[in-house]
Design a protein around this motif. Structure first.
Motif: not given
Length: 239
Positions: A105-122
């Motif tokens: 369970v890691a933020y970066s893995y979840l962000a990738d899975a959700m298609g969230v870019a590196a400099h995401e919005s709040r």
């Protein structure tokens, strides 16, 4: 909700005589005195009302714990605490020490899975954070003997401001990535990220501090008959 299990008074009396009437959990807000009977293996997981599986807990801790499992009595949670923006370092550590089948369970893995870019919005950051929290909560109550690796920067949340204390109480395996400040600073790209790095180092987290507190907690769990060895990984006693 299942029917509350009735504890035989003779079982309660033997538990108190053997292990005392001090709250076994010691979660944040603990009132110390045992007021209720708590199942080590939760009743919802098939835990029995036996002397081996009952310890005394204060009302606050019993309610706060809910069905979260003690390390080794279900899922084994490994909490990796690292400076903000340093997930990659933590994930390298996990790769070295985990099995390929272990959940991570890691933020970066979840962000990738959700298609969230590196400099995401709040809003996107909040969504990823909620996904992390949901996965974490699910594994804290998992009855299966899984090794679960969780990466987190700050051992606190709005709902659980003293998350580190909860991890210690439940005997989670905790690793603090003691990185040099300059190295962590180099990972920070934006000013917001630099603010978080400064905040993280202001907490003065260290593996040595965690180890000292964990040793005391594990000695207590051993005295309660809930660990077979205070100096090693928790193992569930047979009963």
């Amino acid at each position: 909700m299942g029917r509350r299990q009735v504890i035989d008074p003779r079982v309660r009396a033997e538990v108190i005589a053997t292990y005392g009437n001090t709250c076994w959990l010691g979660l944040p807000g603990c009132t110390v005195v045992g007021e209720e009977d708590d199942h080590i293996v939760p009743h919802s997981h098939g835990g029995k009302a036996t002397v081996a599986n009952i310890r005394r807990a204060c009302k606050h801790c019993n309610a706060s714990r809910q069905d979260r499992v003690l390390y080794g009595y279900g899922a084994r949670l490994h909490m990796i605490v690292c400076p903000p923006g340093c997930d990659a370092v933590a994930l390298d550590y996990i790769t070295e020490h985990s099995r390929s089948v272990d959940p991570v369970v890691a933020y970066s893995y979840l962000a990738d899975a959700m298609g969230v870019a590196a400099h995401e919005s709040r809003a996107e950051r909040v969504a990823v954070g909620m996904a992390w929290s949901a996965a974490y909560r699910s594994f804290t109550t998992c009855a299966e003997p899984l090794d679960v690796w969780c990466v987190r920067s700050f051992p606190s949340s709005r709902r659980h401001p003293r998350m580190l204390d909860e991890w210690l109480a439940l005997d989670y395996d905790i690793h603090v990535m003691d990185m040099d400040y300059a190295e962590a600073w180099d990972h920070a790209v934006t000013e917001d990220e630099r603010v978080l790095v400064r905040r993280w180092y202001s907490l003065h987290l260290s593996q040595a501090l965690v180890d000292a507190r964990q040793a005391a907690r594990r000695a207590r769990l051993t005295a309660l008959g809930l660990r077979s060895d205070a100096a090693s990984v928790a193992s569930r006693p047979e009963w």
